[in-house]
Enzyme design. Structure first.
Site, PDB file in Angstrom:
ATOM      1  CB  SER A   1      46.195  71.331 -25.992  1.00 54.73           C
ATOM      2  OG  SER A   1      45.605  70.219 -26.800  1.00 54.73           O
TER       3      SER A   1
ATOM      4  CG  HIS B   1      47.217  75.651 -24.904  1.00 51.23           C
ATOM      5  ND1 HIS B   1      46.365  75.434 -23.600  1.00 51.23           N
ATOM      6  CD2 HIS B   1      46.097  74.775 -25.526  1.00 51.23           C
ATOM      7  CE1 HIS B   1      45.506  74.526 -23.524  1.00 51.23           C
ATOM      8  NE2 HIS B   1      45.456  74.240 -24.926  1.00 51.23           N
TER       9      HIS B   1
ATOM     10  CE  LYS C   1      41.835  75.679 -22.753  1.00 51.91           C
ATOM     11  NZ  LYS C   1      41.843  75.038 -24.020  1.00 51.91           N
TER      12      LYS C   1
HETATM   13  C1  LIG Z   1      40.713  74.480 -24.829  1.00 52.78           C
HETATM   14  C2  LIG Z   1      40.972  74.567 -26.265  1.00 52.78           C
HETATM   15  C3  LIG Z   1      39.728  74.740 -27.025  1.00 52.78           C
HETATM   16  C4  LIG Z   1      38.420  75.128 -26.937  1.00 52.78           C
HETATM   17  O1  LIG Z   1      38.230  76.476 -26.146  1.00 52.78           O
HETATM   18  P1  LIG Z   1      36.985  76.267 -24.887  1.00 52.78           P
HETATM   19  O2  LIG Z   1      36.868  77.764 -24.876  1.00 52.78           O
HETATM   20  O3  LIG Z   1      37.510  75.500 -23.924  1.00 52.78           O
HETATM   21  O4  LIG Z   1      35.917  75.808 -25.627  1.00 52.78           O
HETATM   22  C5  LIG Z   1      40.238  74.851 -28.556  1.00 52.78           C
HETATM   23  N1  LIG Z   1      41.258  74.573 -29.003  1.00 52.78           N
HETATM   24  C6  LIG Z   1      42.418  74.278 -28.068  1.00 52.78           C
HETATM   25  C7  LIG Z   1      43.792  73.890 -28.880  1.00 52.78           C
HETATM   26  C8  LIG Z   1      42.264  74.182 -26.864  1.00 52.78           C
HETATM   27  O5  LIG Z   1      43.473  73.785 -25.887  1.00 52.78           O
END
Ligand SMILES: *Cc1c(COP(=O)(O)O)cnc(C)c1O
Length: 384
Positions: A178, A206, A237
């Site tokens: 990330s 991602h 996302k």
């Molecule tokens: C954003 C993210 C999460 C958490 O997801 P949310 O739905 O925002 O709680 C988990 N793992 C990774 C790699 C992320 O980037």
């Protein structure tokens, strides 16, 4: 004052320039946003496909609310599991090529629940050092023995696996990291899993919607289809809404239904979100142009930022971190852009390792080539 000790800690943090601050967004999420009364061109969000404010998703959410109301009212195991949730689970499983999928309210909760349900005392979790915080928290909460391997270092991981005897073995990794934007070597990870009879949990927060045909994610990107892989992705996302899911063999999802505490002891997310996500899946599959456009923007950005005193990290995903180094320099650069009406977040330790503060530029299919040029010009001006 009963909280003096807390105030001291906060003051210390502020003195180090590490205080985190929230800004108030006054517009929908997008590439042109209004923050604290000022308009910005934004390179901050994880809305990679530009779906967070898409009319079809909004309409589906409205219909969902008319059909199901606003609140789920109970957990999935009591009376909160609606027809919309159920349909979405089936659509997600089919989309990523797994027999079953289970919805969670957030990705954070999905990781906590999955790891804690699959391993415990006497088992071992192997984790990439740059994994997301939610995976790190999940492995600690599971009480399994934790072994962390150097980022994407398969030789190190192999060595740790060889030294481990007995118990279940679970390897956990971000598919797309990330804060770096690079990709885990999933085929090599899988080969190690086969060799050592370990399970692989892939967090595709991602990659889902971005990589692979129709945005089917990292497994599709590598053409990997194996029961041993437990796939997790988030829906807040690229999918533009909220939530997450774990897709796997039935025996795995059923184990999660029975044992994942963050699944069992929480209210189901509003059913209308699931309705909106069904629309999101359709747009994702139908509109390949969004991914094509993203790829073009990535190439344009990488070309446009060459010759700067700071360099882009190796990444071909929409996460394009510009490595700056010191915390102060990263903040100065981010502020310099902000003054020019461009919003790019500075990411500092402890989110990233010491001495690797960076600007995390994230691209969206909603950006235009002109937007990317503006960012490049801003950075070249600031470099002088
Ligand atoms: C954003 C993210 C999460 C958490 O997801 P949310 O739905 O925002 O709680 C988990 N793992 C990774 C790699 C992320 O980037």
């Amino acid at each position: 004052m009963p909280f003096t000790v807390l105030q001291h800690k906060l003051d210390e943090r502020a003195a180090q320039g590490l205080q985190r601050r929230r800004r108030v967004l006054e517009s929908p999420q997008g590439v042109h946003i209004t923050v604290d009364g000022k308009d910005y061109l934004s390179f901050c969000s994880n809305d990679y496909l530009g779906l967070a404010n898409h009319p079809r998703l909004i309409e589906a959410l409205q219909h969902g609310a008319q059909q199901y109301g606003v609140g789920a009212g109970a957990s999935h195991l009591v009376s909160g599991h609606s027809g919309a949730h159920h349909e979405l689970e089936q659509a997600l499983a089919a989309f990523v090529g797994k027999p079953h999928a289970l919805l969670f309210s957030t990705g954070y909760l999905a990781n906590l629940g999955a790891v804690q349900a699959l391993v415990g005392r006497g088992d071992t979790v192997f984790a990439d050092k740059l994994n997301h915080a939610s995976l790190n928290d999940a492995m600690l909460l599971s009480r399994a023995t934790v072994k962390r391997y150097r980022h994407n270092d398969m030789a190190h991981l192999a060595q740790l696996l060889e030294e481990t005897h007995g118990g279940r073995k679970l390897i956990i990794t971000d598919a797309v990291f990330s804060m770096d934007g690079d990709i885990a070597p999933l085929p090599e990870l899988l080969a190690l899993c086969e060799q050592h009879d370990a399970w692989l949990l892939v967090d595709d927060a991602h990659g889902f919607g971005v990589l692979g045909k129709e945005g089917r994610g990292s497994l599709a990107h590598f053409s990997l289809e194996l029961p041993r892989i437990i796939y997790m992705a988030t829906l807040g996302k690229a999918a533009g809404v909220s939530g997450a899911f774990v897709a796997a063999e039935k025996v795995v999802t059923e184990t999660l239904v029975q044992n994942a505490r963050s699944y069992i002891y929480t209210t189901a997310s509003p059913p209308a979100l699931a309705s909106s996500l069904l629309a999101s899946l359709e747009v994702m599959r139908e509109e390949e142009w969004r991914r094509e456009h993203l790829r073009k923007l990535i190439v344009q950005l990488r070309a446009g930022l060459s010759g700067l005193p700071w360099s882009l990290m190796p990444s071909f995903t929409p996460i394009q971190p510009l490595l700056v180094g010191s915390n102060e320099d990263a903040v100065v650069l981010s502020e310099g852009l902000r003054v020019r009406g461009i919003w790019v977040p500075a990411i500092r330790p402890p989110t990233v390792p010491q001495g690797t503060a960076r600007l995390r530029i994230s691209l969206s299919a909603a950006h235009s080539a002109d937007d990317v040029s503006q960012l490049a010009e801003g950075l070249h001006e600031l470099a002088q």
